[in-house]
Design a protein around this motif. Structure first.
Motif, PDB file in Angstrom:
ATOM      1  N   UNK A  76       2.126 -12.512 -33.670  1.00 21.10           N
ATOM      2  CA  UNK A  76       1.686 -13.162 -34.902  1.00 21.10           C
ATOM      3  C   UNK A  76       0.162 -13.230 -34.958  1.00 21.10           C
ATOM      4  N   UNK A  77      -0.392 -12.773 -36.064  1.00 19.86           N
ATOM      5  CA  UNK A  77      -1.830 -12.821 -36.251  1.00 19.86           C
ATOM      6  C   UNK A  77      -2.588 -11.710 -35.543  1.00 19.86           C
ATOM      7  N   UNK A  78      -1.888 -10.895 -34.761  1.00 18.93           N
ATOM      8  CA  UNK A  78      -2.555  -9.831 -34.016  1.00 18.93           C
ATOM      9  C   UNK A  78      -2.347  -8.486 -34.700  1.00 18.93           C
ATOM     10  N   UNK A  79      -1.092  -8.124 -34.885  1.00 24.19           N
ATOM     11  CA  UNK A  79      -0.797  -6.824 -35.475  1.00 24.19           C
ATOM     12  C   UNK A  79       0.567  -6.866 -36.142  1.00 24.19           C
ATOM     13  N   UNK A  80       0.747  -5.969 -37.101  1.00 19.90           N
ATOM     14  CA  UNK A  80       2.064  -5.824 -37.703  1.00 19.90           C
ATOM     15  C   UNK A  80       2.912  -4.977 -36.767  1.00 19.90           C
ATOM     16  N   UNK A  81       4.179  -5.240 -36.802  1.00 22.46           N
ATOM     17  CA  UNK A  81       5.129  -4.511 -35.968  1.00 22.46           C
ATOM     18  C   UNK A  81       6.028  -3.707 -36.898  1.00 22.46           C
ATOM     19  N   UNK A  82       6.835  -2.844 -36.323  1.00 27.07           N
ATOM     20  CA  UNK A  82       7.887  -2.197 -37.092  1.00 27.07           C
ATOM     21  C   UNK A  82       9.157  -2.232 -36.249  1.00 27.07           C
ATOM     22  N   UNK A  83      10.258  -1.801 -36.836  1.00 25.17           N
ATOM     23  CA  UNK A  83      11.535  -1.876 -36.126  1.00 25.17           C
ATOM     24  C   UNK A  83      11.501  -1.078 -34.826  1.00 25.17           C
ATOM     25  N   UNK A  84      10.787   0.044 -34.829  1.00 27.18           N
ATOM     26  CA  UNK A  84      10.715   0.882 -33.630  1.00 27.18           C
ATOM     27  C   UNK A  84      10.008   0.158 -32.491  1.00 27.18           C
ATOM     28  N   UNK A  85       8.871  -0.461 -32.778  1.00 26.16           N
ATOM     29  CA  UNK A  85       8.143  -1.161 -31.716  1.00 26.16           C
ATOM     30  C   UNK A  85       8.880  -2.422 -31.284  1.00 26.16           C
ATOM     31  N   UNK A  86       9.506  -3.117 -32.227  1.00 19.73           N
ATOM     32  CA  UNK A  86      10.291  -4.298 -31.861  1.00 19.73           C
ATOM     33  C   UNK A  86      11.478  -3.903 -30.993  1.00 19.73           C
ATOM     34  N   UNK A  87      12.103  -2.783 -31.321  1.00 21.73           N
ATOM     35  CA  UNK A  87      13.222  -2.280 -30.523  1.00 21.73           C
ATOM     36  C   UNK A  87      12.761  -1.948 -29.109  1.00 21.73           C
ATOM     37  N   UNK A  88      11.639  -1.240 -29.009  1.00 23.98           N
ATOM     38  CA  UNK A  88      11.128  -0.850 -27.695  1.00 23.98           C
ATOM     39  C   UNK A  88      10.736  -2.063 -26.867  1.00 23.98           C
ATOM     40  N   UNK A  89      10.134  -3.056 -27.501  1.00 24.45           N
ATOM     41  CA  UNK A  89       9.682  -4.234 -26.762  1.00 24.45           C
ATOM     42  C   UNK A  89      10.840  -5.111 -26.298  1.00 24.45           C
ATOM     43  N   UNK A  90      11.880  -5.204 -27.104  1.00 22.37           N
ATOM     44  CA  UNK A  90      12.967  -6.139 -26.809  1.00 22.37           C
ATOM     45  C   UNK A  90      14.177  -5.503 -26.143  1.00 22.37           C
ATOM     46  N   UNK A  91      14.322  -4.193 -26.286  1.00 23.97           N
ATOM     47  CA  UNK A  91      15.523  -3.536 -25.763  1.00 23.97           C
ATOM     48  C   UNK A  91      16.680  -3.554 -26.741  1.00 23.97           C
ATOM     49  N   UNK A  92      16.453  -4.089 -27.934  1.00 23.83           N
ATOM     50  CA  UNK A  92      17.488  -4.086 -28.973  1.00 23.83           C
ATOM     51  C   UNK A  92      17.611  -2.651 -29.493  1.00 23.83           C
ATOM     52  N   UNK A  93      18.825  -2.109 -29.605  1.00 22.21           N
ATOM     53  CA  UNK A  93      18.973  -0.742 -30.115  1.00 22.21           C
ATOM     54  C   UNK A  93      18.292  -0.598 -31.485  1.00 22.21           C
ATOM     55  N   UNK A  94      17.646   0.539 -31.712  1.00 25.11           N
ATOM     56  CA  UNK A  94      16.871   0.753 -32.933  1.00 25.11           C
ATOM     57  C   UNK A  94      17.685   0.540 -34.212  1.00 25.11           C
ATOM     58  N   UNK A  95      18.919   1.064 -34.326  1.00 21.75           N
ATOM     59  CA  UNK A  95      19.660   0.819 -35.572  1.00 21.75           C
ATOM     60  C   UNK A  95      19.886  -0.681 -35.834  1.00 21.75           C
ATOM     61  N   UNK A  96      20.116  -1.430 -34.764  1.00 20.75           N
ATOM     62  CA  UNK A  96      20.311  -2.877 -34.901  1.00 20.75           C
ATOM     63  C   UNK A  96      19.002  -3.549 -35.296  1.00 20.75           C
ATOM     64  N   UNK A  97      17.902  -3.132 -34.671  1.00 19.61           N
ATOM     65  CA  UNK A  97      16.590  -3.695 -35.022  1.00 19.61           C
ATOM     66  C   UNK A  97      16.264  -3.418 -36.487  1.00 19.61           C
ATOM     67  N   UNK A  98      16.592  -2.224 -36.960  1.00 24.54           N
ATOM     68  CA  UNK A  98      16.343  -1.887 -38.368  1.00 24.54           C
ATOM     69  C   UNK A  98      17.158  -2.777 -39.300  1.00 24.54           C
ATOM     70  N   UNK A  99      18.426  -2.991 -38.974  1.00 24.77           N
ATOM     71  CA  UNK A  99      19.270  -3.875 -39.787  1.00 24.77           C
ATOM     72  C   UNK A  99      18.733  -5.297 -39.780  1.00 24.77           C
ATOM     73  N   UNK A 100      18.304  -5.752 -38.604  1.00 24.70           N
ATOM     74  CA  UNK A 100      17.769  -7.112 -38.493  1.00 24.70           C
ATOM     75  C   UNK A 100      16.479  -7.275 -39.287  1.00 24.70           C
ATOM     76  N   UNK A 101      15.589  -6.300 -39.189  1.00 23.60           N
ATOM     77  CA  UNK A 101      14.341  -6.370 -39.959  1.00 23.60           C
ATOM     78  C   UNK A 101      14.669  -6.458 -41.444  1.00 23.60           C
ATOM     79  N   UNK A 102      15.619  -5.663 -41.889  1.00 23.86           N
ATOM     80  CA  UNK A 102      16.020  -5.690 -43.297  1.00 23.86           C
ATOM     81  C   UNK A 102      16.600  -7.051 -43.684  1.00 23.86           C
ATOM     82  N   UNK A 103      17.505  -7.567 -42.877  1.00 24.50           N
ATOM     83  CA  UNK A 103      18.165  -8.837 -43.177  1.00 24.50           C
ATOM     84  C   UNK A 103      17.173  -9.997 -43.117  1.00 24.50           C
ATOM     85  N   UNK A 104      16.304 -10.017 -42.111  1.00 19.91           N
ATOM     86  CA  UNK A 104      15.325 -11.098 -41.962  1.00 19.91           C
ATOM     87  C   UNK A 104      14.256 -11.030 -43.058  1.00 19.91           C
TER      88      UNK A 104
END
Length: 154
Positions: A21-49
């Motif tokens: 927060x306040x540092x940089x914008x993220x995307x589903x790909x970077x959030x997936x890589x950082x958290x270990x959440x599968x990319x398709x799930x991260x994409x769905x979550x980003x959309x839903x959130x």
């Protein structure tokens, strides 16, 4: 009661977004890589959130997602409700028609809102900011403590 994997992943994803927060914008790909959440799930979550107003997204150069408000203003209840809908222990505590055969004469239904409100209040008391903080492990416990524990069990 247990959070679904989808809700659990949403909490993990939001806490990762809060760390940036306040540092940089993220995307589903970077959030997936950082958290270990599968990319398709991260994409769905980003959309839903994003649809729930917890994340803001922008396209183009420098685009991505970020929290829509400070992490201290987003609660676990907000995240769970964004992906799961209203917090309810039983279907009959939600508004609308239900398929419960006991609903007509149920004496418990009027009381379920007390339990639902308690659970929602507990989740509302935990912010994404608190989940994003690094937790330091406790100091190493020496073998002396283990020895005393072993002696007490003999």
């Amino acid at each position: 009661m247990r959070l679904s994997s989808f809700a659990d992943y949403a909490v993990v994803l939001m806490s990762a977004a809060a760390r940036h927060c306040g540092v940089a914008k993220m995307n589903a790909t970077t959030l997936s890589a950082e958290t270990g959440i599968p990319l398709p799930t991260a994409q769905k979550l980003v959309s839903r959130l994003s649809a729930a107003g917890l994340l803001e997204s922008s396209r183009g150069t420098g685009g991505g997602v970020r929290l829509s408000r400070p992490p201290a203003a987003i609660t676990l209840a907000d995240v769970v409700e964004a992906v799961e809908g209203p917090i309810a222990m039983t279907a009959c505590s939600e508004m609308g028609a239900h398929d419960c055969a006991l609903e007509q004469d149920c004496r418990i239904r009027p009381h379920m809102n007390v339990a639902n409100n308690a659970i929602r209040s507990a989740l509302a008391g935990v912010t994404i900011a608190s989940l994003a903080r690094e937790v330091t492990p406790p100091p190493f416990v020496s073998g002396e403590v283990e020895k005393r524990v072993a002696e007490q069990t003999l």
